[in-house]
Design a protein around this motif. Sequence first.
Motif, mmCIF file in Angstrom:
data_model
loop_
_atom_site.group_PDB
_atom_site.id
_atom_site.type_symbol
_atom_site.label_atom_id
_atom_site.label_comp_id
_atom_site.label_asym_id
_atom_site.label_seq_id
_atom_site.Cartn_x
_atom_site.Cartn_y
_atom_site.Cartn_z
ATOM 1 N N LEU A 66 0.719 -1.318 -0.068
ATOM 2 C CA LEU A 66 0.084 0.124 -0.029
ATOM 3 C C LEU A 66 0.749 1.257 -0.061
ATOM 4 O O LEU A 66 0.474 2.056 -0.550
ATOM 5 N N ARG A 124 1.050 3.241 -2.901
ATOM 6 C CA ARG A 124 -0.002 4.294 -3.308
ATOM 7 C C ARG A 124 0.517 5.847 -2.996
ATOM 8 O O ARG A 124 0.185 6.653 -3.722
ATOM 9 N N LYS A 178 2.331 7.731 -5.797
ATOM 10 C CA LYS A 178 1.181 7.639 -6.974
ATOM 11 C C LYS A 178 0.475 8.699 -6.607
ATOM 12 O O LYS A 178 -0.088 9.492 -7.566
ATOM 13 N N GLU A 179 -0.083 8.598 -5.304
ATOM 14 C CA GLU A 179 -1.251 9.667 -5.039
ATOM 15 C C GLU A 179 -0.977 11.033 -5.117
ATOM 16 O O GLU A 179 -1.236 11.951 -5.614
ATOM 17 N N THR A 210 -14.960 0.648 -0.378
ATOM 18 C CA THR A 210 -15.181 -0.764 -0.936
ATOM 19 C C THR A 210 -13.775 -1.331 -0.808
ATOM 20 O O THR A 210 -13.746 -2.434 -0.582
ATOM 21 N N VAL A 211 -12.841 -0.490 -1.084
ATOM 22 C CA VAL A 211 -11.523 -1.088 -1.427
ATOM 23 C C VAL A 211 -11.199 -1.551 0.245
ATOM 24 O O VAL A 211 -10.585 -2.382 0.395
ATOM 25 N N THR A 238 -12.931 -4.434 1.253
ATOM 26 C CA THR A 238 -12.162 -5.728 0.710
ATOM 27 C C THR A 238 -10.927 -5.969 1.536
ATOM 28 O O THR A 238 -10.734 -7.111 1.738
ATOM 29 N N LEU A 239 -10.338 -5.057 1.626
ATOM 30 C CA LEU A 239 -9.075 -5.164 2.346
ATOM 31 C C LEU A 239 -9.322 -5.653 3.718
ATOM 32 O O LEU A 239 -8.337 -6.502 4.194
ATOM 33 N N LEU A 290 -17.971 -5.027 6.462
ATOM 34 C CA LEU A 290 -19.349 -5.329 5.605
ATOM 35 C C LEU A 290 -19.944 -3.811 5.079
ATOM 36 O O LEU A 290 -20.522 -3.652 3.999
ATOM 37 N N LEU A 339 -18.120 -2.566 2.475
ATOM 38 C CA LEU A 339 -18.305 -3.005 1.187
ATOM 39 C C LEU A 339 -19.624 -2.658 0.711
ATOM 40 O O LEU A 339 -19.907 -2.371 -0.532
ATOM 41 N N ARG A 340 -20.556 -2.300 1.572
ATOM 42 C CA ARG A 340 -21.927 -1.697 0.963
ATOM 43 C C ARG A 340 -22.069 -0.343 0.921
ATOM 44 O O ARG A 340 -23.135 0.223 0.624
ATOM 45 N N LYS A 389 -16.860 2.137 -15.761
ATOM 46 C CA LYS A 389 -15.773 1.571 -15.542
ATOM 47 C C LYS A 389 -15.382 1.291 -13.970
ATOM 48 O O LYS A 389 -15.216 -0.038 -13.415
ATOM 49 N N ASN A 390 -15.448 2.399 -13.327
ATOM 50 C CA ASN A 390 -15.175 2.134 -11.870
ATOM 51 C C ASN A 390 -16.214 2.690 -10.829
ATOM 52 O O ASN A 390 -16.043 3.327 -9.978
ATOM 53 N N ASP A 439 -16.812 0.636 -8.757
ATOM 54 C CA ASP A 439 -16.663 0.052 -7.249
ATOM 55 C C ASP A 439 -15.476 0.840 -6.656
ATOM 56 O O ASP A 439 -15.174 0.685 -5.600
ATOM 57 N N VAL A 440 -14.814 1.743 -7.283
ATOM 58 C CA VAL A 440 -13.775 2.527 -6.769
ATOM 59 C C VAL A 440 -13.990 4.181 -6.725
ATOM 60 O O VAL A 440 -14.887 4.669 -7.266
#
Lengths: 897, 230
Positions: free
Chosen positions: A5, A8, A11-12, A415-416, A419-420, A511, A514-515, A893-894, A896-897
């Motif tokens: 991580l 990032r 890059k950020e 959501t990331v 997931t993590l 959760l 994620l939601r 495309k994105n 989810d992010v």
Amino acid sequence: MKNPLIKRIPKELRTDWHKYLVIIIFMVVMIGVISGMYVGHDSMLEAVALGREELNIEDGSFELKMKASPELLSAIESGERADVKQYFIDEGIREADEEVAKAIEDELRETVRGEIERAVREQCAAYGITDEDAIKSRIDAAIAANYDDAIAKARESEAFQNAAAEAFEKAHEAVIEKVDEKWDEISEEYELDSAFDAVPVTVFENFYRNEPEDAEGDGAEDATIRVFSSDSEVNKASFLEGRAPEKRNEIAIDRMHADNVGVAVGDTITVGGRRFEVVGLLSYVNYLTLHESNTDLMFDAFGFDVGMVTPEAFDSLPSRMHYNYAYFYSEEPADKVELADNADNFLKMLITQTLVNDNEIEDFIPEYLRQASNFAPSDIDSDTAGTALMCYILIAVIAFVFAITITNTIEKEATVIGTLCASGYTKRELVVHYMTMPVIVTLVGAAAGNLLGYTAFRTVALKLYYNSYSLPACEPIFSREGFVKTTVIPLALMFFVNLFVILRQLRLSPLQFLRRDLRRTRRSKARRLPAWSFLRRFRLRVMLQNISNYAVLIFGVIFIELMLCFAFGLPDSLEYYSEKAPEMMFADYQYMLMGNKDEDGGLITTGEPSAERFSSTTLKYAKSRDALFEGLGSGGDESVTVYGIEEGSDYIALPDELRKGEAYISSAFRDKFGLRAGDEITLSEEYANKSYTFTVKGIADYDGGIAVFMKNTAFNAAFDKSEDSFNGFLSREEITDLDEKNIAVVITQKDITKVTNQLMHSMGQFFWVFKIAMVVLSAALIYLLAKIIIERNEQPISMAKILGFENREIASVYILPTAIVVTASALFSFAVGYLLMIQLFKLFMLQMDGYFAFYMKPESMALSVVYLLVGYAFVSLVDFARIKQIPTDKALKNMDV
Amino acid sequence: MEIVDLKKSFGDGEARQEVLRGVDFSVKRGEFCVLLGPSGSGKSTLLNIIGGIDKQDSGYVAISGDKLEDMDEKQLTRYRRLHLGYVFQMYNLIPNLNVKENIEVGAYLSSKPLDVEEVLTTLGLQEHKYKYPNQLSGGQQQRVSIGRAVVKNPDILMCDEPTGALDYKTSKEILALIEDCNRKYGTTVIMVTHNEAISKMADHVIRLRDGVVRHNITNEAKVPASELDW
């Protein structure tokens, strides 16, 4: 394996470089300015303190009418008081002896002459000589022949000797008797009965001449220059440019004065009618401000100058020599009270020693009371109060910007994160990850800010000081306080605020992330909107959706307005005070006298019809208990001028029923400390353990200073003065019939405006820089806040584009609500910022001596809102460009992010 | 893995909805298990409870005899970290990390990770490894997401509708990959799907409806993912 991580972060930084650039610039400017001020402040105070040691500043000085004899100097150095009684007896006896001897001589001569005449007349009568002329000529002949022998014989006679001895003895007795008789009076005059401790000192010559200076070479005197010799061992100078004079025609002059009158090294000026080449610009350790006299209310760096010439040149100057001596205590005083006691004892000694050594004191100033060496450091020291205030406001802003940025990032990456977390990332790892960026940015900001602080901004801060005072050259030093306030506190604040925000955000379950279920509360139904047009309802939906963002924006705008109110209001307040100061004076002229008796002991009077006697003294009001918190804390206690006003005064109307122990206070005193009628105020002497309590009976409408008013009779009773005592005149017109020697200081309108004008002269540049900095910061802050709103809505915007909305329509939906909110909140925030500033200013004034209320010109009020809106106009252009750039595939495309 | 009398409901009072009403079954190590059911049958909730990111109201889940309900937050995180790999319908990739780095995010968590390059090759992502998620198609993104889960070399791979957002062809490719992982690394797979056809590739099919297990079948004649059709 390193946590991937971490990759990032760079890059950020690269992707969102403009956001981080704005934040870093924001921090660099803030930290740089504050750090620069602290470094400048600390470096300057250090340079002044070091200078006092290295340049051998005196503990005090005195000027005598004539050059001191070696006996007088050694007597002064002993610190012992002279035997005044013996002096008066000796003086009396000397005078009496002269008188008695003369009387005896006269008597003797008369007697001998009479005896000779009597003997000649007897002889003539025996010879029958009656012709008076013949008798007279015989008498003359007899006197010529026998007088001296007869006188000598008479002197040797026992009777004469006895009589003479008796006469001398009687005269001596009379002298002693008279000295005894008058001893009380003498004791009082020389304070011989008061407590006294010998203060041994070392004395150095520090002679000077006051010469006319002609800098322009037009033959007219431009200033008075106080010239010292370059071989002085004490009160030396440091050189900011050039060097000390080495030749007879060379001179070094004060740097500040030279700047003001446009003289540079290499120029030629006329001093005392002689031409000198300026070879150096200096700062005398005891003339950090150019006060010609210690009683000057304000220094005058235009009309007064100090300079240094070679001993030969010094001897050749035409004006009279001022026999000024600097003294150093053999034992360093332990504290302020001892310092005052030493000065007191020294003066008592000096009075007696000059008396018995036939010299006179022209001037006496203990160093701690010398305005020229203490005004600048104490003024510089008080500057930190304002800096600290600014620092706290700005640090809060940085923390606030970061907190909302982080919240936004976490929401965006929900959501990331989910997931993590589901994959087994621990909270600690995620906290560390999200903390890295603000910590790095703060570190970079603090490092770059400090770098600038120690270089460019320090120079700005020093320039501010050099604009005002004749300060020595200084080296940058590490400012511990500056480091704590510009680096440690922002880092700690950034760390803890972000830790708090991140921990709070990450409290949600994987959760929920994620939601994207990030709200702790959820409305069960959508709000119903009025039946407006679709776009209007859309806009309102956007506004409602972003209500929390707008709340944050309003909060930010309040901060910005507060800062703009400060930037506009401080110079406005100074200017307003400067303009109103003359109106605030209750008398056009305030003559403060040295005492109320003239040289002959008569009461000082004046023929000026508008003159009115008054008494005044300066006491201290403890303000620490009124300061809201320490650290911003009160530097010292407030100086309060207590006035004793004549019955039925034309200048200050006090009611008749004002009783003993009751007083009126000035409106400035009331406003500064929130006092009310009926309150008790305790004022104390600065250098003595004595305090006085008064009941506030009412308020006198006087904003010009922290003052207490009472009847002169009550004043004299309270301060143990005789009933008719006074020490000054209030007057509408200039009083011309007072002896200059009796005037300690005259306060006129010019003196009051001189102070504020000088302040504006010194600080004007600072306000300008500050205003620009605030406008830039405000635009930067709105930029960051508006960016968050657009970023949060990138997907809906992208979707709107897909649906066929034009950029203009999208802008009207996403930018217009922000514009409405910014405009409305700018007006609202101005009101909040203005009211808050009034309170903060009060707090700020608590650190200072004196008081004036916060004031903003109507046009400044308007400008503070306009500046913000102009800043926003630029930001909205950037926003529009940003909306245009959002690609349509963002929604597809994105998701989810 | 044992799932015993698992119950879970949402909401209160009239709005109360029982999602799981006593679910019982077990999964063997190395098994490919499919939780099949229509929308709202409680299969995702069941998967989340097994994954330790949701809590049941009663009953328990035990892995090798350890009950999840006895674990605190830290232990659950450790359980997920060491034993589970997750694949969601949405790929949830980190946008500013490239393909390889996104897979490394998973590798970092494991004490026995697979070789990242090997996983990239297995998933057919070698040529895309320096691309960012937004430069990939949905199928490619889902491969990355599988790679991130698999590289941990987890004991159990949890897949929640991994093909839900993909087309037929891509879906089959993804399923084949999951099948490969199951076979090659012996990873237990628990996959939630509503696609009846997918159940044919499983060793074990749990059919859920209205919060209860309607069928618990061991598939005697598994069909390879490549031969699936729907």
